[in-house]
Design an enzyme around this catalytic site. Structure first.
Site, mmCIF file in Angstrom:
data_model
loop_
_atom_site.group_PDB
_atom_site.id
_atom_site.type_symbol
_atom_site.label_atom_id
_atom_site.label_comp_id
_atom_site.label_asym_id
_atom_site.label_seq_id
_atom_site.Cartn_x
_atom_site.Cartn_y
_atom_site.Cartn_z
ATOM 1 N N HIS A 19 56.329 46.817 43.626
ATOM 2 C CA HIS A 19 57.007 48.076 43.890
ATOM 3 C C HIS A 19 58.094 47.945 44.951
ATOM 4 C CE1 HIS A 19 53.218 50.125 42.111
ATOM 5 N NE2 HIS A 19 54.113 49.827 41.185
ATOM 6 N N HIS A 42 54.696 48.667 30.460
ATOM 7 C CA HIS A 42 53.235 48.843 30.501
ATOM 8 C C HIS A 42 52.920 49.826 31.631
ATOM 9 C CE1 HIS A 42 53.829 45.070 28.343
ATOM 10 N NE2 HIS A 42 52.635 45.243 27.810
ATOM 11 N N ASP A 171 55.392 44.273 32.828
ATOM 12 C CA ASP A 171 54.200 43.930 33.620
ATOM 13 C C ASP A 171 52.908 44.142 32.829
ATOM 14 O OD1 ASP A 171 54.547 46.672 33.604
ATOM 15 O OD2 ASP A 171 53.710 46.970 35.605
#
Length: 289
Positions: A19, A42, A171
Site C-alpha cells: 500500500h 484481486h 496481487d
C-alpha cells in the site's frame, strides 16, 4: 481455490509494503490532469475489521500495522511516505483506535479524482458480495466498476484505457501454483496492448521454486518489451520453515523515476520497525530501459 481470504492478512507487513508503494504510484500518475484508469485484479472485500473475524484469528496486523504504530509512537523517526500511508489508515478509524484496515480498493478509492476510474476484480463467491456492498457505501461508488470475473483473462480487454494512462495492481494469493503461469501470460498480453502502462505486481517471497523465480521471470518479460523495472522486497524475519509469511515483494514495470528514492527512504525504517530478528532486511533494485 477459494480457501484464501484477504482478511487473514489485513494490516500485515506485506500490506504495508504494497500500500505504501501503491499510494506513491497513483499520486505520481495523477500529477498530469488526464484521466487515470486503475485496475485491481484481486480486490478482496475492500476493507477489514482487525478486531474480529479472520484478521483477529491470524493476528498478522500485530506484526504489521500495530507494530509500526508502536515504533512511531515510541518517538522513532519516520519519513513522509510512511506518514502519508498512515493517513489512509487513520481516515478509516476516526475514533482513535485502529480497528479497521482499508484494503487496496478503499485506498485507491480515496485517491480517485473526478476524472479517474477504478476497476475491481474478485472471484471469491463470498468476497465479491461483501466487496459490492462495501463499494456501494463509498461516495466514489459511481467511479468504480466491480467484476465477478477472472482478471487474468479479462485484463487485456481493458487495455489500453481510453486516456492511455493506467495503473494495474496484480496481487493474487498464489495459493494455486497456476497463478504464476497466469501472471506471466497476462503480463505478456498487457505489455503487447499497453506497453506504457504502470504494472505493480505483489508476490510472497517464499522458498518454493515458482515464487523464487518470479522476479527473474518478470525481468525477462520487461526486457523483451524494452521496459524499465523496479524490484523491492521486505523481509521481517528469517525463521526456519514458512508457517507464516516472512517476506514479500513488489515488482513494478514502468516505475516512476521517483519511486526508487521513495522506497530507499522508507524501507530501512520499515525493516527496523517491523523486523523481529537479525534476519530482517530489504532489497531494492532497478533497471532503466
Amino acid at each position: 481455490m477459494f480457501s484464501y481470504r484477504h482478511a487473514f492478512h489485513a494490516g500485515s507487513h506485506a500490506d504495508i509494503l504494497k500500500h505504501l508503494t501503491l499510494i506513491h504510484l497513483v499520486e505520481y500518475l495523477q500529477e498530469k490532469p488526464g484521466a487515470l484508469t486503475i485496475v485491481d485484479t484481486h480486490a478482496g472485500a475492500g476493507i477489514y475489521s482487525l478486531k474480529d473475524g479472520f484478521a483477529a484469528v491470524s493476528k498478522e496486523a500485530e506484526g504489521g500495522i500495530f507494530r509500526l504504530l508502536k515504533f512511531i509512537e515510541a518517538g522513532n523517526p519516520t519519513v513522509e511516505s510512511i506518514s502519508k500511508y498512515l493517513e489512509f489508515i487513520y481516515a478509516e478509524n476516526m475514533g482513535g483506535d485502529i480497528a479497521t484496515y482499508p484494503g487496496s480498493p478503499f485506498i485507491l478509492a480515496r485517491l480517485l479524482r473526478a476524472q479517474d476510474r477504478l476497476k475491481l476484480f474478485e472471484l471469491h463467491p463470498k468476497e465479491i458480495d461483501i466487496l459490492r456492498h462495501n463499494v456501494g457505501e463509498l461516495r466514489q461508488a459511481k467511479q468504480i466498476d466491480v467484476y465477478a470475473a477472472d482478471s487474468f483473462s479479462r485484463l487485456k480487454g481493458l487495455l489500453p484505457p481510453p486516456s492511455r494512462r493506467g495503473l494495474v495492481l496484480i496481487d493474487p494469493s498464489y495459493e494455486d501454483k497456476q497463478d504464476y503461469r497466469y501472471l506471466e501470460a497476462a503480463m505478456e498480453e498487457a505489455l503487447q496492448r499497453f506497453a506504457t502502462g504502470c504494472y505493480a505486481i505483489w508476490y510472497p517471497a517464499l522458498s518454493r521454486r515458482e515464487s523464487a523465480a518470479l522476479p527473474d521471470r518478470m525481468k525477462k518479460i520487461a526486457a523483451s518489451h524494452k521496459r524499465s523495472w523496479l524490484h523491492a522486497e521486505l523481509r521481517v524475519e528469517n525463521a526456519p520453515g514458512e508457517r507464516r509469511l516472512q517476506a514479500s515483494g513488489m515488482f513494478i514495470i514502468n516505475p516512476p523515476w521517483t519511486l526508487e528514492n521513495h522506497l530507499s527512504e522508507a524501507l530501512p525504517i520499515l525493516t527496523k520497525a517491523l523486523g523481529v530478528d537479525g534476519g530482517a532486511q530489504f532489497l531494492l533494485k532497478s533497471f532503466e530501459a
